[in-house]
Design a protein around this motif. Structure first.
Motif, PDB file in Angstrom:
ATOM      1  N   PHE A  61       0.832  -1.200   0.000  1.00 31.63           N
ATOM      2  CA  PHE A  61       0.000   0.000   0.000  1.00 31.63           C
ATOM      3  C   PHE A  61       0.871   1.256   0.000  1.00 31.63           C
ATOM      4  O   PHE A  61       0.562   2.241  -0.664  1.00 31.63           O
ATOM      5  CB  PHE A  61      -0.962   0.007   1.192  1.00 31.63           C
ATOM      6  CG  PHE A  61      -1.940  -1.130   1.177  1.00 31.63           C
ATOM      7  CD1 PHE A  61      -2.902  -1.223   0.183  1.00 31.63           C
ATOM      8  CD2 PHE A  61      -1.894  -2.109   2.141  1.00 31.63           C
ATOM      9  CE1 PHE A  61      -3.808  -2.275   0.158  1.00 31.63           C
ATOM     10  CE2 PHE A  61      -2.793  -3.167   2.134  1.00 31.63           C
ATOM     11  CZ  PHE A  61      -3.752  -3.251   1.134  1.00 31.63           C
ATOM     12  N   SER A  65       1.008   4.000  -2.999  1.00 29.75           N
ATOM     13  CA  SER A  65       0.832   5.427  -2.744  1.00 29.75           C
ATOM     14  C   SER A  65       1.956   6.244  -3.383  1.00 29.75           C
ATOM     15  O   SER A  65       1.714   7.284  -4.004  1.00 29.75           O
ATOM     16  CB  SER A  65       0.781   5.674  -1.237  1.00 29.75           C
ATOM     17  OG  SER A  65       0.697   7.038  -0.962  1.00 29.75           O
ATOM     18  N   ASP A  87     -10.398  -6.412   4.831  1.00 32.11           N
ATOM     19  CA  ASP A  87     -10.432  -5.091   4.213  1.00 32.11           C
ATOM     20  C   ASP A  87      -9.301  -4.864   3.209  1.00 32.11           C
ATOM     21  O   ASP A  87      -9.201  -3.791   2.628  1.00 32.11           O
ATOM     22  CB  ASP A  87     -10.380  -4.003   5.290  1.00 32.11           C
ATOM     23  CG  ASP A  87      -9.046  -3.947   6.027  1.00 32.11           C
ATOM     24  OD1 ASP A  87      -8.354  -4.993   6.073  1.00 32.11           O
ATOM     25  OD2 ASP A  87      -8.704  -2.877   6.543  1.00 32.11           O
ATOM     26  N   ALA A  88      -8.445  -5.866   2.965  1.00 34.60           N
ATOM     27  CA  ALA A  88      -7.309  -5.680   2.056  1.00 34.60           C
ATOM     28  C   ALA A  88      -7.774  -5.332   0.647  1.00 34.60           C
ATOM     29  O   ALA A  88      -7.217  -4.439   0.001  1.00 34.60           O
ATOM     30  CB  ALA A  88      -6.424  -6.926   2.035  1.00 34.60           C
ATOM     31  N   ARG A  91      -9.198  -1.796   0.640  1.00 32.13           N
ATOM     32  CA  ARG A  91      -8.102  -0.834   0.831  1.00 32.13           C
ATOM     33  C   ARG A  91      -7.299  -0.675  -0.455  1.00 32.13           C
ATOM     34  O   ARG A  91      -6.889   0.436  -0.803  1.00 32.13           O
ATOM     35  CB  ARG A  91      -7.209  -1.290   1.977  1.00 32.13           C
ATOM     36  CG  ARG A  91      -6.126  -0.298   2.310  1.00 32.13           C
ATOM     37  CD  ARG A  91      -5.352  -0.713   3.536  1.00 32.13           C
ATOM     38  NE  ARG A  91      -4.234   0.186   3.738  1.00 32.13           N
ATOM     39  CZ  ARG A  91      -3.183  -0.091   4.481  1.00 32.13           C
ATOM     40  NH1 ARG A  91      -3.104  -1.244   5.123  1.00 32.13           N
ATOM     41  NH2 ARG A  91      -2.201   0.781   4.589  1.00 32.13           N
ATOM     42  N   ALA A  94      -9.236   1.523  -2.767  1.00 32.97           N
ATOM     43  CA  ALA A  94      -9.240   2.899  -2.259  1.00 32.97           C
ATOM     44  C   ALA A  94      -7.885   3.578  -2.480  1.00 32.97           C
ATOM     45  O   ALA A  94      -7.824   4.797  -2.660  1.00 32.97           O
ATOM     46  CB  ALA A  94      -9.594   2.904  -0.768  1.00 32.97           C
ATOM     47  N   CYS A  95      -6.807   2.796  -2.490  1.00 34.20           N
ATOM     48  CA  CYS A  95      -5.469   3.352  -2.687  1.00 34.20           C
ATOM     49  C   CYS A  95      -5.129   3.561  -4.160  1.00 34.20           C
ATOM     50  O   CYS A  95      -4.063   4.089  -4.474  1.00 34.20           O
ATOM     51  CB  CYS A  95      -4.421   2.449  -2.041  1.00 34.20           C
ATOM     52  SG  CYS A  95      -4.453   2.491  -0.240  1.00 34.20           S
TER      53      CYS A  95
END
Length: 127
Positions: A61, A65, A87-88, A91, A94-95
């Motif tokens: 992650f 980013s 939630d991986a 996430r 979302a990233c």
């Protein structure tokens, strides 16, 4: 020849992906952890990144980013994870990940995504 960066702390997965991608005609570079991945993205300007989520130091992650913060056209990123975290997946999306596969994966599944993206047959929003 398209350049693929494979980032995974598992040597067996790095070797498998390197072998399969090179047989398919890609130029492959590897990174063993997140910090090496950031350096490799900056130095090699890959056309596609295959990125493990769970790595020592900077995780996938954090690498994602950093990749997304770079100027210019975003490089497509496929995240691979064996993470049991519920939630991986959310996430990753979302990233800003483009594609996501859970381990164990098949080499054909990885090639299908990469071949499609680099041939212009798949849009990042179609995943």
């Amino acid at each position: 020849m398209a350049r693929i960066l494979v980032v995974d702390d598992d040597p067996a997965i790095r070797q498998l992906l390197t072998d399969v991608l090179e047989m398919d005609g890609y130029e492959v570079s590897v990174a063993v952890d997140g910090l090496a991945a950031v350096r490799a993205v900056e130095a090699a300007a890959p056309d596609f990144v295959i990125l493990d989520v769970m790595m020592p130091g900077l995780d996938g992650f954090g690498v994602l980013s950093t990749i997304r913060d770079q100027p210019g056209e975003p490089v497509p990123v496929l995240m691979l994870t064996a993470a049991a975290e519920s939630d991986a997946n959310a996430r990753a999306w979302a990233c800003g990940v483009d594609y996501y596969l859970a381990k164990p994966f098949t080499a054909d599944a990885v090639l299908d995504v990469i071949d499609g993206v680099l041939a212009g047959q798949v849009n990042a929003t179609d995943s």
